[in-house]
Design a protein around this motif. Sequence first.
Motif, PDB file in Angstrom:
ATOM      1  N   THR A   1      29.410  30.906  42.164  1.00 46.09           N
ATOM      2  CA  THR A   1      29.838  31.927  41.588  1.00 46.09           C
ATOM      3  C   THR A   1      31.111  32.685  42.188  1.00 46.09           C
ATOM      4  OG1 THR A   1      27.699  32.384  40.356  1.00 46.09           O
ATOM      5  CG2 THR A   1      29.291  34.333  40.284  1.00 46.09           C
ATOM      6  N   LEU A   2      32.075  32.901  41.507  1.00 52.51           N
ATOM      7  CA  LEU A   2      33.350  33.220  42.119  1.00 52.51           C
ATOM      8  C   LEU A   2      33.241  34.859  42.244  1.00 52.51           C
ATOM      9  CD1 LEU A   2      36.108  31.257  40.602  1.00 52.51           C
ATOM     10  CD2 LEU A   2      34.955  31.002  42.663  1.00 52.51           C
ATOM     11  N   GLY A   3      32.284  35.415  43.009  1.00 52.85           N
ATOM     12  CA  GLY A   3      32.047  36.729  43.483  1.00 52.85           C
ATOM     13  C   GLY A   3      31.903  37.671  42.189  1.00 52.85           C
ATOM     14  N   GLY A   4      31.245  37.189  41.227  1.00 55.51           N
ATOM     15  CA  GLY A   4      31.268  38.032  39.964  1.00 55.51           C
ATOM     16  C   GLY A   4      32.124  38.142  39.051  1.00 55.51           C
ATOM     17  N   ARG A   5      33.193  37.802  39.434  1.00 55.33           N
ATOM     18  CA  ARG A   5      34.590  37.857  38.521  1.00 55.33           C
ATOM     19  C   ARG A   5      34.337  37.123  37.260  1.00 55.33           C
ATOM     20  NH1 ARG A   5      39.172  39.939  39.829  1.00 55.33           N
ATOM     21  NH2 ARG A   5      38.675  40.290  42.252  1.00 55.33           N
ATOM     22  N   ILE A   6      34.713  37.509  36.286  1.00 49.80           N
ATOM     23  CA  ILE A   6      34.675  36.910  34.745  1.00 49.80           C
ATOM     24  C   ILE A   6      36.087  36.484  34.688  1.00 49.80           C
ATOM     25  CG2 ILE A   6      33.734  37.074  32.490  1.00 49.80           C
ATOM     26  CD1 ILE A   6      31.853  37.626  34.622  1.00 49.80           C
ATOM     27  N   LEU A   7      36.074  34.733  34.344  1.00 46.52           N
ATOM     28  CA  LEU A   7      37.303  34.360  34.093  1.00 46.52           C
ATOM     29  C   LEU A   7      37.180  33.638  32.540  1.00 46.52           C
ATOM     30  CD1 LEU A   7      38.248  32.757  37.146  1.00 46.52           C
ATOM     31  CD2 LEU A   7      38.794  34.897  36.589  1.00 46.52           C
ATOM     32  N   ARG A   8      38.420  33.756  31.794  1.00 49.75           N
ATOM     33  CA  ARG A   8      38.379  32.736  30.578  1.00 49.75           C
ATOM     34  C   ARG A   8      38.282  31.392  31.065  1.00 49.75           C
ATOM     35  NH1 ARG A   8      40.535  35.703  26.105  1.00 49.75           N
ATOM     36  NH2 ARG A   8      41.055  33.343  25.127  1.00 49.75           N
ATOM     37  N   ALA A   9      37.775  30.665  30.054  1.00 47.54           N
ATOM     38  CA  ALA A   9      37.308  29.231  30.373  1.00 47.54           C
ATOM     39  C   ALA A   9      38.651  28.277  31.069  1.00 47.54           C
ATOM     40  CB  ALA A   9      36.969  28.501  29.263  1.00 47.54           C
ATOM     41  N   GLU A  10      39.811  28.681  30.223  1.00 43.24           N
ATOM     42  CA  GLU A  10      41.164  28.103  30.538  1.00 43.24           C
ATOM     43  C   GLU A  10      41.731  28.611  31.990  1.00 43.24           C
ATOM     44  OE1 GLU A  10      42.427  31.152  27.660  1.00 43.24           O
ATOM     45  OE2 GLU A  10      40.597  30.106  27.984  1.00 43.24           O
ATOM     46  N   THR A  11      41.317  29.748  32.256  1.00 43.40           N
ATOM     47  CA  THR A  11      41.866  30.483  33.450  1.00 43.40           C
ATOM     48  C   THR A  11      40.933  29.903  34.675  1.00 43.40           C
ATOM     49  OG1 THR A  11      42.367  32.305  32.373  1.00 43.40           O
ATOM     50  CG2 THR A  11      41.904  32.611  34.904  1.00 43.40           C
ATOM     51  N   ALA A  12      39.613  29.692  34.458  1.00 41.69           N
ATOM     52  CA  ALA A  12      38.854  28.996  35.452  1.00 41.69           C
ATOM     53  C   ALA A  12      39.051  27.606  35.759  1.00 41.69           C
ATOM     54  CB  ALA A  12      37.345  29.300  35.265  1.00 41.69           C
TER      55      ALA A  12
END
Length: 244
Positions: free
Chosen positions: A217-228
Amino acid sequence: MRRFYSSPENFTKEIVTLSLEETRHLRDVLRLREDEKVLVFDGKGKEFLCEIVSISKKETSLRIIEEISPKSPESDLNLTLAVSLLKGEKFDLVIQKAVELGVTKFIPIITKRCDVKLKENDKKLERWRKIILESSKQCGRAKLMEIESPINFETLIEESASIQLFYECFLLFSEKNGEVFSKIKSFPKITAIIGSEGGWDDSEIDLAQKNRVQVITLGGRILRAETAAIAIPTLLQNHFGDLT
């Protein structure tokens, strides 16, 4: 200098020929002529400085002057990116950026929350390969990124369980229930798995963990699928590859 692709079987010791499609681009779009110099790569990592010898309706013949180093070298990290199918042009963008970021292999996956339905005789794979080729021309890579036909998430996880994990690492990136990025250990080969716009189903995370896939998990940051799907290979290349 203009770059063109020709498969390895079209190379001899002194001559390389371009396909009909590449010839049309060279002749009709770029309006190149005999004696002009261009670059030609073979999709396996080799690139050559060449001189145009003849241009016909169906093919172009070029004289190989010398082998040169590709403008964009391959990373020491063997990175596979497995991404859930996304709607519209989002997936095309992810494939394009994966090429630019030095991804070795790309695997489209079908997850529980994936809302993209594949049709019979779908020509998506053909289009994706064209995107890979055009992106490789633009970014300077001489080795084409591999791409597989879409597979189910469960199939990917089953395959991961049968691989010797001392030389390959499987990572599933999730917005919850994962370890921090710093827990990832260095491996010569890494497969990064990224979910759909709706995220992962709990059963998929459980299946991954049961099969020794590390959840990150990237520090709890929520990313859009394409961004991730763009940010994660960037981070992996920065930490374990050649992106400094």
